[in-house]
Scaffold this motif. Sequence first.
Motif, PDB file in Angstrom:
ATOM      1  N   THR A 289      82.549 -20.392 -27.573  1.00 13.73           N
ATOM      2  CA  THR A 289      82.472 -21.309 -28.709  1.00 13.73           C
ATOM      3  C   THR A 289      83.122 -20.632 -29.911  1.00 13.73           C
ATOM      4  OG1 THR A 289      80.972 -22.715 -30.003  1.00 13.73           O
ATOM      5  CG2 THR A 289      80.190 -20.510 -29.516  1.00 13.73           C
ATOM      6  N   THR A 290      83.231 -21.374 -31.020  1.00 13.02           N
ATOM      7  CA  THR A 290      83.799 -20.775 -32.230  1.00 13.02           C
ATOM      8  C   THR A 290      82.926 -21.126 -33.432  1.00 13.02           C
ATOM      9  OG1 THR A 290      85.162 -22.689 -32.828  1.00 13.02           O
ATOM     10  CG2 THR A 290      86.158 -21.059 -31.357  1.00 13.02           C
ATOM     11  N   TRP A 291      83.117 -20.371 -34.502  1.00 14.36           N
ATOM     12  CA  TRP A 291      82.407 -20.634 -35.756  1.00 14.36           C
ATOM     13  C   TRP A 291      83.357 -20.363 -36.916  1.00 14.36           C
ATOM     14  CZ3 TRP A 291      81.335 -17.839 -40.140  1.00 14.36           C
ATOM     15  CH2 TRP A 291      80.411 -18.413 -41.031  1.00 14.36           C
ATOM     16  N   GLY A 292      83.217 -21.118 -37.974  1.00  9.39           N
ATOM     17  CA  GLY A 292      84.016 -20.874 -39.168  1.00  9.39           C
ATOM     18  C   GLY A 292      84.883 -22.092 -39.487  1.00  9.39           C
ATOM     19  N   PRO A 293      85.561 -22.030 -40.623  1.00  9.48           N
ATOM     20  CA  PRO A 293      85.710 -20.896 -41.523  1.00  9.48           C
ATOM     21  C   PRO A 293      84.565 -20.701 -42.519  1.00  9.48           C
ATOM     22  CG  PRO A 293      87.024 -22.728 -42.308  1.00  9.48           C
ATOM     23  CD  PRO A 293      86.417 -23.161 -41.013  1.00  9.48           C
ATOM     24  N   ARG A 294      83.612 -21.644 -42.548  1.00  8.02           N
ATOM     25  CA  ARG A 294      82.523 -21.537 -43.531  1.00  8.02           C
ATOM     26  C   ARG A 294      81.200 -21.932 -42.880  1.00  8.02           C
ATOM     27  NH1 ARG A 294      86.548 -24.568 -45.996  1.00  8.02           N
ATOM     28  NH2 ARG A 294      87.675 -23.403 -47.613  1.00  8.02           N
ATOM     29  N   PRO A 295      80.076 -21.493 -43.483  1.00  8.38           N
ATOM     30  CA  PRO A 295      78.770 -21.960 -42.992  1.00  8.38           C
ATOM     31  C   PRO A 295      78.598 -23.456 -43.241  1.00  8.38           C
ATOM     32  CG  PRO A 295      78.499 -20.572 -44.940  1.00  8.38           C
ATOM     33  CD  PRO A 295      79.937 -20.493 -44.547  1.00  8.38           C
ATOM     34  N   THR A 296      77.651 -24.061 -42.544  1.00 10.99           N
ATOM     35  CA  THR A 296      77.457 -25.517 -42.524  1.00 10.99           C
ATOM     36  C   THR A 296      77.418 -26.158 -43.908  1.00 10.99           C
ATOM     37  OG1 THR A 296      76.164 -25.166 -40.534  1.00 10.99           O
ATOM     38  CG2 THR A 296      76.014 -27.331 -41.510  1.00 10.99           C
ATOM     39  N   THR A 297      76.583 -25.648 -44.800  1.00 10.63           N
ATOM     40  CA  THR A 297      76.441 -26.263 -46.129  1.00 10.63           C
ATOM     41  C   THR A 297      77.731 -26.162 -46.923  1.00 10.63           C
ATOM     42  OG1 THR A 297      74.113 -25.631 -46.101  1.00 10.63           O
ATOM     43  CG2 THR A 297      75.012 -26.328 -48.219  1.00 10.63           C
ATOM     44  N   ALA A 298      78.371 -24.992 -46.881  1.00 12.84           N
ATOM     45  CA  ALA A 298      79.635 -24.792 -47.605  1.00 12.84           C
ATOM     46  C   ALA A 298      80.724 -25.708 -47.051  1.00 12.84           C
ATOM     47  CB  ALA A 298      80.070 -23.338 -47.516  1.00 12.84           C
ATOM     48  N   THR A 299      80.736 -25.907 -45.735  1.00 11.17           N
ATOM     49  CA  THR A 299      81.707 -26.816 -45.096  1.00 11.17           C
ATOM     50  C   THR A 299      81.551 -28.220 -45.655  1.00 11.17           C
ATOM     51  OG1 THR A 299      81.709 -25.492 -43.084  1.00 11.17           O
ATOM     52  CG2 THR A 299      82.457 -27.770 -42.866  1.00 11.17           C
ATOM     53  N   GLN A 300      80.286 -28.646 -45.807  1.00 13.15           N
ATOM     54  CA  GLN A 300      80.004 -29.979 -46.349  1.00 13.15           C
ATOM     55  C   GLN A 300      80.430 -30.087 -47.816  1.00 13.15           C
ATOM     56  OE1 GLN A 300      78.952 -32.568 -44.299  1.00 13.15           O
ATOM     57  NE2 GLN A 300      79.676 -33.685 -46.091  1.00 13.15           N
ATOM     58  N   LEU A 301      80.157 -29.059 -48.598  1.00 11.56           N
ATOM     59  CA  LEU A 301      80.557 -29.038 -50.016  1.00 11.56           C
ATOM     60  C   LEU A 301      82.071 -29.191 -50.151  1.00 11.56           C
ATOM     61  CD1 LEU A 301      78.339 -26.087 -51.360  1.00 11.56           C
ATOM     62  CD2 LEU A 301      78.035 -28.509 -51.878  1.00 11.56           C
ATOM     63  N   VAL A 302      82.802 -28.465 -49.308  1.00  8.59           N
ATOM     64  CA  VAL A 302      84.271 -28.522 -49.346  1.00  8.59           C
ATOM     65  C   VAL A 302      84.768 -29.893 -48.907  1.00  8.59           C
ATOM     66  CG1 VAL A 302      86.376 -27.588 -48.278  1.00  8.59           C
ATOM     67  CG2 VAL A 302      84.604 -26.036 -49.091  1.00  8.59           C
ATOM     68  N   ALA A 303      84.172 -30.430 -47.841  1.00 11.05           N
ATOM     69  CA  ALA A 303      84.574 -31.755 -47.340  1.00 11.05           C
ATOM     70  C   ALA A 303      84.339 -32.829 -48.402  1.00 11.05           C
ATOM     71  CB  ALA A 303      83.808 -32.086 -46.066  1.00 11.05           C
ATOM     72  N   ASP A 304      83.204 -32.758 -49.087  1.00 16.43           N
ATOM     73  CA  ASP A 304      82.888 -33.736 -50.145  1.00 16.43           C
ATOM     74  C   ASP A 304      83.873 -33.641 -51.302  1.00 16.43           C
ATOM     75  OD1 ASP A 304      80.741 -34.480 -48.620  1.00 16.43           O
ATOM     76  OD2 ASP A 304      79.220 -33.479 -49.840  1.00 16.43           O
ATOM     77  N   GLU A 305      84.202 -32.415 -51.678  1.00 13.85           N
ATOM     78  CA  GLU A 305      85.134 -32.196 -52.788  1.00 13.85           C
ATOM     79  C   GLU A 305      86.529 -32.723 -52.446  1.00 13.85           C
ATOM     80  OE1 GLU A 305      86.306 -30.537 -56.641  1.00 13.85           O
ATOM     81  OE2 GLU A 305      84.403 -31.184 -55.764  1.00 13.85           O
ATOM     82  N   LYS A 306      86.964 -32.432 -51.209  1.00 13.22           N
ATOM     83  CA  LYS A 306      88.291 -32.901 -50.775  1.00 13.22           C
ATOM     84  C   LYS A 306      88.328 -34.427 -50.706  1.00 13.22           C
ATOM     85  CE  LYS A 306      90.355 -29.043 -48.278  1.00 13.22           C
ATOM     86  NZ  LYS A 306      90.501 -28.389 -46.984  1.00 13.22           N
TER      87      LYS A 306
END
Length: 200
Positions: free
Chosen positions: A146-163
Amino acid sequence: MELQQIIKTATDNSISYQEYRDLVATHTENNTNTGAEVTEALANYTMLNNQRMKRLDKTMKILPENQEFLSAFDKEVYFLIITESWCGDAAQTMPMMNKVAQAAGVDLRVVLRDDNLDLMDEFLTNGGRSIAKLILINKETGLPVTTWGPRPTTATQLVADEKAAKGVLSPEFKEELQNWYNKNKGKDTENDLLNMLKAV
Protein backbone atom coordinates in the motif's frame (compact mmCIF):
# COMPACT_ATOMS: atom_id res chain seq x y z
CA MET A 1 11.16 -1.90 -16.68
CA GLU A 2 8.65 -3.71 -14.52
CA LEU A 3 7.58 -2.35 -11.13
CA GLN A 4 9.45 -4.97 -9.09
CA GLN A 5 12.73 -4.03 -10.82
CA ILE A 6 12.05 -0.28 -10.45
CA ILE A 7 11.50 -0.76 -6.70
CA LYS A 8 14.60 -2.97 -6.36
CA THR A 9 16.82 -0.45 -8.19
CA ALA A 10 15.50 2.42 -6.04
CA THR A 11 15.92 0.41 -2.81
CA ASP A 12 19.48 -0.61 -3.75
CA ASN A 13 20.36 3.08 -4.14
CA SER A 14 18.40 4.27 -1.09
CA ILE A 15 19.74 5.83 2.11
CA SER A 16 18.75 5.54 5.76
CA TYR A 17 16.78 8.21 7.61
CA GLN A 18 19.94 9.38 9.40
CA GLU A 19 21.82 9.61 6.09
CA TYR A 20 18.95 11.67 4.70
CA ARG A 21 19.04 13.98 7.75
CA ASP A 22 22.81 14.40 7.25
CA LEU A 23 22.25 15.15 3.55
CA VAL A 24 19.70 17.88 4.34
CA ALA A 25 22.05 19.34 6.97
CA THR A 26 24.89 19.46 4.43
CA HIS A 27 22.68 21.21 1.88
CA THR A 28 21.70 23.69 4.60
CA GLU A 29 25.37 24.47 5.31
CA ASN A 30 26.02 24.92 1.58
CA ASN A 31 22.85 26.96 1.00
CA THR A 32 21.71 24.45 -1.66
CA ASN A 33 18.95 21.83 -2.00
CA THR A 34 18.34 18.36 -3.39
CA GLY A 35 16.47 17.92 -6.66
CA ALA A 36 16.89 18.80 -10.32
CA GLU A 37 16.34 22.51 -9.75
CA VAL A 38 18.51 24.47 -7.28
CA THR A 39 17.15 27.91 -6.36
CA GLU A 40 17.45 30.36 -3.49
CA ALA A 41 13.83 29.70 -2.50
CA LEU A 42 14.29 25.90 -2.44
CA ALA A 43 17.55 26.29 -0.50
CA ASN A 44 15.68 28.44 2.05
CA TYR A 45 12.94 25.80 2.38
CA THR A 46 15.68 23.19 2.89
CA MET A 47 17.18 25.25 5.72
CA LEU A 48 13.74 25.66 7.35
CA ASN A 49 13.06 21.93 6.98
CA ASN A 50 16.39 21.04 8.53
CA GLN A 51 15.51 23.08 11.64
CA ARG A 52 11.99 21.66 11.67
CA MET A 53 13.12 18.02 11.45
CA LYS A 54 15.80 18.60 14.09
CA ARG A 55 13.07 19.84 16.46
CA LEU A 56 10.52 17.13 15.56
CA ASP A 57 13.08 14.31 15.86
CA LYS A 58 13.50 15.40 19.50
CA THR A 59 9.89 16.22 20.40
CA MET A 60 7.67 13.72 18.55
CA LYS A 61 6.58 10.76 20.65
CA ILE A 62 4.56 7.65 19.85
CA LEU A 63 1.35 7.46 21.91
CA PRO A 64 1.69 4.79 24.65
CA GLU A 65 -1.49 3.03 23.43
CA ASN A 66 0.13 2.57 19.99
CA GLN A 67 3.45 1.35 21.36
CA GLU A 68 2.10 -2.11 22.23
CA PHE A 69 0.82 -2.80 18.70
CA LEU A 70 4.01 -1.52 17.10
CA SER A 71 6.26 -3.55 19.43
CA ALA A 72 4.37 -6.72 18.44
CA PHE A 73 4.33 -5.92 14.68
CA ASP A 74 5.98 -8.80 12.82
CA LYS A 75 5.16 -8.49 9.12
CA GLU A 76 8.02 -8.67 6.61
CA VAL A 77 7.72 -5.20 5.11
CA TYR A 78 9.77 -2.01 4.83
CA PHE A 79 9.11 1.70 4.26
CA LEU A 80 10.42 3.24 1.03
CA ILE A 81 10.00 7.03 1.12
CA ILE A 82 10.24 9.38 -1.86
CA THR A 83 11.11 12.95 -0.91
CA GLU A 84 13.26 16.06 -1.52
CA SER A 85 14.95 18.38 0.98
CA TRP A 86 12.72 21.39 0.13
CA CYS A 87 9.35 19.69 0.72
CA GLY A 88 7.52 21.16 3.74
CA ASP A 89 5.02 18.29 4.04
CA ALA A 90 7.91 15.80 4.09
CA ALA A 91 9.71 17.68 6.86
CA GLN A 92 6.55 17.62 8.98
CA THR A 93 5.84 13.89 8.45
CA MET A 94 9.16 12.08 8.03
CA PRO A 95 10.24 12.34 11.70
CA MET A 96 7.03 10.50 12.66
CA MET A 97 7.48 7.95 9.86
CA ASN A 98 10.91 7.28 11.37
CA LYS A 99 9.52 6.93 14.93
CA VAL A 100 6.81 4.49 13.76
CA ALA A 101 9.32 2.47 11.73
CA GLN A 102 11.70 2.24 14.71
CA ALA A 103 8.90 1.24 17.10
CA ALA A 104 7.67 -1.45 14.69
CA GLY A 105 11.17 -2.74 13.89
CA VAL A 106 10.59 -1.87 10.22
CA ASP A 107 13.46 -0.76 7.99
CA LEU A 108 13.01 2.74 6.54
CA ARG A 109 14.75 3.70 3.29
CA VAL A 110 14.76 7.11 1.59
CA VAL A 111 15.12 8.02 -2.10
CA LEU A 112 15.09 11.41 -3.80
CA ARG A 113 12.22 12.03 -6.20
CA ASP A 114 14.15 13.65 -9.05
CA ASP A 115 16.73 10.82 -9.07
CA ASN A 116 13.95 8.21 -9.16
CA LEU A 117 11.30 9.45 -11.58
CA ASP A 118 10.58 5.89 -12.80
CA LEU A 119 9.55 5.04 -9.25
CA MET A 120 7.75 8.36 -8.61
CA ASP A 121 5.66 7.99 -11.77
CA GLU A 122 4.31 4.65 -10.51
CA PHE A 123 2.93 6.39 -7.40
CA LEU A 124 1.39 9.68 -8.52
CA THR A 125 -1.24 11.53 -6.47
CA ASN A 126 -4.04 12.88 -8.68
CA GLY A 127 -1.60 12.74 -11.58
CA GLY A 128 1.08 14.77 -9.75
CA ARG A 129 4.53 13.89 -8.41
CA SER A 130 3.52 14.81 -4.85
CA ILE A 131 5.88 14.06 -1.97
CA ALA A 132 6.51 12.78 0.61
CA LYS A 133 5.27 9.40 -0.57
CA LEU A 134 5.66 6.32 1.62
CA ILE A 135 5.47 2.97 -0.17
CA LEU A 136 5.04 -0.07 2.06
CA ILE A 137 6.98 -2.88 0.37
CA ASN A 138 6.62 -6.62 0.95
CA LYS A 139 10.17 -7.90 1.55
CA GLU A 140 9.47 -11.31 -0.01
CA THR A 141 7.79 -10.20 -3.25
CA GLY A 142 9.50 -6.81 -3.57
CA LEU A 143 6.11 -5.36 -4.49
CA PRO A 144 4.04 -2.58 -2.89
CA VAL A 145 1.43 -3.51 -0.28
CA THR A 146 0.00 0.00 0.00
CA THR A 147 1.06 3.65 -0.06
CA TRP A 148 0.66 6.72 2.13
CA GLY A 149 1.13 10.41 1.49
CA PRO A 150 1.82 13.08 0.59
CA ARG A 151 -0.05 14.36 3.67
CA PRO A 152 -1.97 13.02 6.68
CA THR A 153 -5.76 12.67 6.33
CA THR A 154 -6.82 16.00 7.86
CA ALA A 155 -4.16 18.00 5.99
CA THR A 156 -5.18 16.28 2.72
CA GLN A 157 -8.76 17.46 3.31
CA LEU A 158 -7.64 21.02 4.13
CA VAL A 159 -5.66 21.18 0.88
CA ALA A 160 -8.50 19.67 -1.17
CA ASP A 161 -10.97 22.22 0.26
CA GLU A 162 -8.62 25.12 -0.44
CA LYS A 163 -8.00 23.98 -4.02
CA ALA A 164 -11.74 23.50 -4.60
CA ALA A 165 -12.47 27.00 -3.27
CA LYS A 166 -9.58 28.95 -4.81
CA GLY A 167 -7.93 26.73 -7.41
CA VAL A 168 -4.45 27.32 -5.96
CA LEU A 169 -2.63 27.16 -2.64
CA SER A 170 -1.70 30.70 -1.60
CA PRO A 171 1.40 31.48 0.52
CA GLU A 172 -1.03 32.40 3.35
CA PHE A 173 -2.69 28.99 3.14
CA LYS A 174 0.70 27.23 3.13
CA GLU A 175 1.54 29.07 6.34
CA GLU A 176 -1.81 28.02 7.85
CA LEU A 177 -1.03 24.43 6.89
CA GLN A 178 2.35 24.58 8.64
CA ASN A 179 0.59 25.97 11.73
CA TRP A 180 -1.84 23.05 11.59
CA TYR A 181 1.12 20.63 11.47
CA ASN A 182 2.75 22.36 14.45
CA LYS A 183 -0.41 22.04 16.55
CA ASN A 184 -1.09 18.45 15.45
CA LYS A 185 2.41 17.29 16.56
CA GLY A 186 2.41 14.33 14.17
CA LYS A 187 -0.65 12.63 15.67
CA ASP A 188 -2.56 12.45 12.36
CA THR A 189 0.48 10.96 10.64
CA GLU A 190 0.92 8.48 13.50
CA ASN A 191 -2.73 7.37 13.33
CA ASP A 192 -2.64 7.04 9.54
CA LEU A 193 0.50 4.90 9.67
CA LEU A 194 -0.93 2.76 12.50
CA ASN A 195 -4.08 2.14 10.45
CA MET A 196 -1.95 1.29 7.42
CA LEU A 197 0.10 -1.27 9.39
CA LYS A 198 -3.02 -2.75 11.04
CA ALA A 199 -4.49 -3.37 7.58
CA VAL A 200 -1.42 -5.33 6.37
